[in-house]
Structure formats: C-alpha cells, structure tokens
Design an enzyme around this catalytic site. Structure first.
Site, PDB file in Angstrom:
ATOM      1  N   THR A 198      -6.844 -36.806 -60.476  1.00 13.58           N
ATOM      2  CA  THR A 198      -6.323 -37.596 -59.366  1.00 13.58           C
ATOM      3  C   THR A 198      -7.507 -38.050 -58.534  1.00 13.58           C
ATOM      4  OG1 THR A 198      -6.054 -35.515 -58.234  1.00 13.58           O
ATOM      5  CG2 THR A 198      -4.080 -36.491 -59.150  1.00 13.58           C
TER       6      THR A 198
ATOM      7  N   SER B  12      -5.193 -33.650 -66.532  1.00 17.38           N
ATOM      8  CA  SER B  12      -3.989 -34.471 -66.490  1.00 17.38           C
ATOM      9  C   SER B  12      -3.752 -34.914 -65.059  1.00 17.38           C
ATOM     10  CB  SER B  12      -2.799 -33.650 -66.964  1.00 17.38           C
ATOM     11  OG  SER B  12      -2.652 -32.521 -66.118  1.00 17.38           O
ATOM     12  N   LYS B  13      -2.821 -35.824 -64.890  1.00 21.17           N
ATOM     13  CA  LYS B  13      -2.485 -36.306 -63.543  1.00 21.17           C
ATOM     14  C   LYS B  13      -2.127 -35.142 -62.625  1.00 21.17           C
ATOM     15  CE  LYS B  13      -1.977 -40.814 -62.274  1.00 21.17           C
ATOM     16  NZ  LYS B  13      -3.317 -41.048 -62.755  1.00 21.17           N
ATOM     17  N   ARG B  14      -1.390 -34.196 -63.217  1.00 20.96           N
ATOM     18  CA  ARG B  14      -0.946 -33.062 -62.420  1.00 20.96           C
ATOM     19  C   ARG B  14      -2.130 -32.151 -62.081  1.00 20.96           C
ATOM     20  NH1 ARG B  14       0.464 -28.185 -63.512  1.00 20.96           N
ATOM     21  NH2 ARG B  14       0.023 -28.479 -65.715  1.00 20.96           N
ATOM     22  N   LEU B  15      -3.061 -32.107 -62.988  1.00 18.22           N
ATOM     23  CA  LEU B  15      -4.169 -31.189 -62.785  1.00 18.22           C
ATOM     24  C   LEU B  15      -5.509 -31.921 -62.732  1.00 18.22           C
ATOM     25  CD1 LEU B  15      -4.375 -27.759 -64.532  1.00 18.22           C
ATOM     26  CD2 LEU B  15      -6.287 -28.843 -63.370  1.00 18.22           C
TER      27      LEU B  15
END
Ligand code: GLU
Length: 486
Positions: A258, A252-255
């Site tokens: 990026t 995910s974006k958080r994990l």
C-alpha cells in the site's frame, strides 16, 4: 568524485514501501557522503500514468523528510527533471545509435508481432523479436521512413558474445547476448522506452550510483549494451532486493503493498517508517533495532546492503512506532495527535485545542502504538455523555447487587462534589477512603467509576483522567450513570 544519486519514480501508482526504501537508501548515501540527491520523474509510459501519481511521490518524500537538491520543482543544472520534457535528448541518442549501426527502425505491426509470439509459444521457443527489419536494405528503410510508415526503433543487440555488468552487492553478472532480443528504444509514439531514457538521463545528470529495485536486474545487461554503444562509462549499480511478506510471498494489498501515505494516515510517525525501512535489507549490526536518522546517516554504507530478500514485519513496525511515540517530547506528540482527534470527532463534540491535548498526552503516551489509537482511549473526553447499558455498568461484580452500585455511585458523586481541590492525588485519596468505607475492593469500586465516567472498562489512568475531564463533567456523568440504574 561527488556522489550523485537519484530517485526516479514513475507516476504509475502510489509510492509503496519498496519504492520509498530505494529513495531512502539513495538519500542516505548521498547525504552521508556530502553528495547530491536528485528527483527525476520517469513518465514516458503515458498509458500507465495515474492521476495524482507525481503529487503522491512529492508528498511521501516530504512527509519523510527525504529532501532533494535537484528536481522538477527546484530545478538544477540538468533541468528539466521530467522525462516527458526531455524527448529531444532521447531522439538524438537514438539517431546516433541508428547512424552508427547500433539501432534500426522496425516497421513490424502489432499484429505481426502478436502472430510471431503465438508461433514461438506453440513451437516452445523463447518469445522475442525475430529481427526481420534488421535485415532491411538501406533503400527500403529510407523509402518506408519517407512514406511516414509507423515504426519503432530497436537496438541491434550483438549477435554473439556476452555482456557483463557489475553490481556493487551482487558482483559481476554476465549474460549471453544471444539471450537478449532487439529491444525497443523509441516507441511508435516517439517516446523512449525506459531502457533508453534511463541510460541517457543517468549519464546526462552525472549520476554516479544507481540504486533501484531488483525488478530492474534483468534490464541491466541491455543498459550495459547501450552504455557501450553510446560510449558511456556506466554508473555504480546497486539492485536492491525485493521486500516480501512474512510468508516470503510477494506483498499483497492487504499486507504492505500500500502507499506509504496510508501508513501516515494510519498514525505512523515518519521517524519510525525511516528506521523501519532502513532495517529491511540493511543493518548496523545484528541487534540494533532503534536507530535514528542521524545515526543512519553516520553509519549507512552501500556495501552493507543485503542482496537477499527483505521481510516486512508489520508487528515490528507497530512496536517501533510505539517506541518513537514514547520518545517524543509531550508537546510534540500533542501537535501530532491533534489532527487525528479532529478527524474522528463527531460534529457535536467539543473541539479540543492544543492546550487540552497537551494535558491528555501524559495519560496515553505509553499506551499507544499508532496515533490512531488515541481516539478510542480518549473519546470520552470529547463527548457530552457516554453511552451506558446497565449490564456493562454493573459488570460481574454488581450484576446481582444493583443497590450497592447505586449507593457507590451516589456517595462518590457527593464526595467528589465536596472536594476542596480537583487534582488526581486529592481525587484518589478521597475515592480510596470511600471504597474502604463502603467495603468495596478498589478494583471493583474504581471499575464502576471508570465505567460510569468513561463508558469503557479500559481507559487511561482513572484519577488523572478525572482531573483532566474536570469536576463538572465527572459529576454529571456519575449522575447519569445513577439514572441508568434507577
Ligand atoms: N522509473 C522506475 C520505477 O519507477 C525506476 C527505475 C530506476 O530507478 O532506474 O520503478
């Protein structure tokens, strides 16, 4: 045979860990076999291109030292290396496919395709093009083409039989032709789709090994059909598995999902990123964690890439980064730290130079895992004075004994002012003796001094820090700490 691999990013987003791992493996294999590593920009999906996407790819590859021998900027025997500048080649290939009966123009409108899909869904049939235009007579085709009717070119998938392609780490994969629909190879804007462009370019650029993400596995049978129709010997394929989070779900974006450049900005070293990515889906043995670029080059083998999903372990990356930081020569580390400090410094702070940072490095090298950790540990070196609340300064030990704290600060100030020289050893000796005299435990006394001078209960080693800070600033801070109490 000279090995030729390529990294073929689309400028449709930031270079993520998964993309860069593909680049790394292709680079390692090419470099490790005296081959050629090629950068090709796949920008045929103009609608999805993002501003700066290409620049970010360059930046990420350069930062990581993944250099290329042929590419848009350096040129090469197969230039241009940007697909939007190679449209003629794709058009020629498509014309040949049409001429030989392996492709055909399709005039179906978006509206018709939409309706078709809805009907198929409603009837619980697999969605796909119904080949309406495949049956058009030669005359009708000609007529509509001459009239300038908008159209795409579709590949005519054989109506029976099966297609097999070989993946180096997955073995033979066979698909029934009946499950594939007549996919588009040239869009209505004249641009090729990925399928045609990738096949034409990998062949034209004499790519011997195609390393790419698992998400392209379903496309591979189509490419194989194109190879056959164009009489092309397919390259060796390696479809690398996805990278999942520790929960085995998509990143995910958080994990993790990026940009690699965000890892750079967060204080990760390129050496650590390379090492870390290499071990997602590849390993030297079951235990080696730290393996540098040279060792990777010597040991990397395509056959050892694992087809099962790789797991992104951010904790491990942090740890690994710390290991690489500790292994750096001090001067090198100082140079890498300086920009991170300059980034954080408030306007009014005194600007450090490299010489000053070199003196700080030994105090923190073992205490940081990412370069952005440095600021919190060392901010007190750069600010005029540190903010202190009486409660923090006194802590548990002195909260009911303010007089003792005041006395300790006063005598320490006097003692340090009188020292003949200003080195960590001399400072330590003096303060230890003073603590004994005052009947204070070293932990309490030094804690008070640390708080007074650095404004924090955690700091790099105290006496070394005082030495680097300098005598005058130290005395000034002890004096202001005193004022806070009185
Ligand atoms: N352009 C594709 C991407 O960015 C690369 C696919 C390939 O390597 O064949 O994912």
């Amino acid at each position: 045979m000279t090995v030729r691999t390529r990294y073929a990013p689309s400028p449709t987003g930031a270079p993520q860990l998964g993309n860069i791992r593909t680049a790394l493996f292709g680079w390692l294999f090419a470099r490790g076999s005296d081959g050629t590593f090629i950068l090709r920009i796949e920008d045929t999906d103009q609608a999805r291109a993002v501003e700066g996407g290409i620049q970010q790819q360059y930046e990420a590859l350069r930062w990581l030292g993944l250099n290329w021998d042929e590419g848009p900027d350096v040129g090469g025997p197969h230039a241009p290396y940007v697909q939007s500048q190679r449209l003629d080649l794709y058009r020629q290939a498509a014309e040949r496919l049409v001429a030989e009966g392996n492709a055909y123009p399709c005039f179906c409108t978006v509206q018709r395709l939409d309706d078709l899909r809805k009907q198929q869904v409603a009837a619980k049939q697999p969605p796909g093009y119904d080949r309406l235009c495949r049956g058009l007579s030669a005359e009708e085709r000609e007529r509509r083409l001459s009239a300038g009717e908008s159209h795409v070119i579709r590949f005519a998938v054989p109506l029976s039989g099966e297609v097999t392609f070989h993946d180096l780490i997955r073995g033979d994969v066979t698909v029934q032709n009946g499950t594939l629909d007549d996919f588009v190879i040239i869009k209505s804007d004249g641009y090729p789709t990925y399928h045609l462009a990738v096949v034409v370019d990998d062949h034209a650029m004499e790519i011997t090994h195609v390393l790419r993400g698992e998400e392209w596995l379903p496309s591979a049978p189509r490419h194989q059909l194109l190879h056959k129709a164009l009489g092309i010997e397919p390259p060796v394929f390696v479809h690398m598995s996805v990278i999942l989070g520790p929960d085995r779900k998509k990143l995910s974006k958080r994990l993790g999902a990026t940009s690699v450049l965000e890892y750079r900005d967060a204080g990760y070293l390129p050496e650590a990123i390379i090492n870390f990515l290499a071990l997602i889906g590849w390993s030297l043995d079951d235990k080696t964690e730290i393996i540098n670029r040279q060792q990777l080059l010597e040991n990397f083998r395509l056959e050892d890439i694992s087809p099962s999903p790789g797991i992104l372990d951010s904790e491990k990356l942090r740890w690994m980064n710390g290991e690489y930081i500790r292994a750096l020569p001090e001067d090198d580390l100082a140079e890498r730290i300086l920009p991170f400090l300059l980034e954080e410094l408030p306007e009014t702070a005194r600007k450090p130079d490299l010489e000053f940072v070199k003196r700080i490095v030994p105090l923190i090298q073992t205490r940081i895992e990412v370069l952005t950790d440095v600021w919190n540990l060392t901010a007190f070196f750069f600010t005029e004075d540190v903010f202190l609340a009486p409660g923090d300064l006194l802590g548990k030990r002195f909260q009911d004994d303010q007089a003792a704290a005041l006395m300790a600060l006063q005598t320490a100030e006097r003692k340090l002012a009188e020292l003949d020289s200003w080195t960590a050893t001399v400072i330590e000796e003096a303060l230890r003796a003073l603590g004994d005299e005052l009947g204070l435990k070293p932990r309490d006394f030094f804690g008070l001094i640390r708080m007074g001078v650095t404004g924090s209960a955690v700091s790099p080693p105290l006496f070394e820090s005082l030495e680097v800070l300098g005598r005058e600033p130290t005395l000034e801070r002890l004096a202001s700490a005193r004022e806070v109490l009185s």
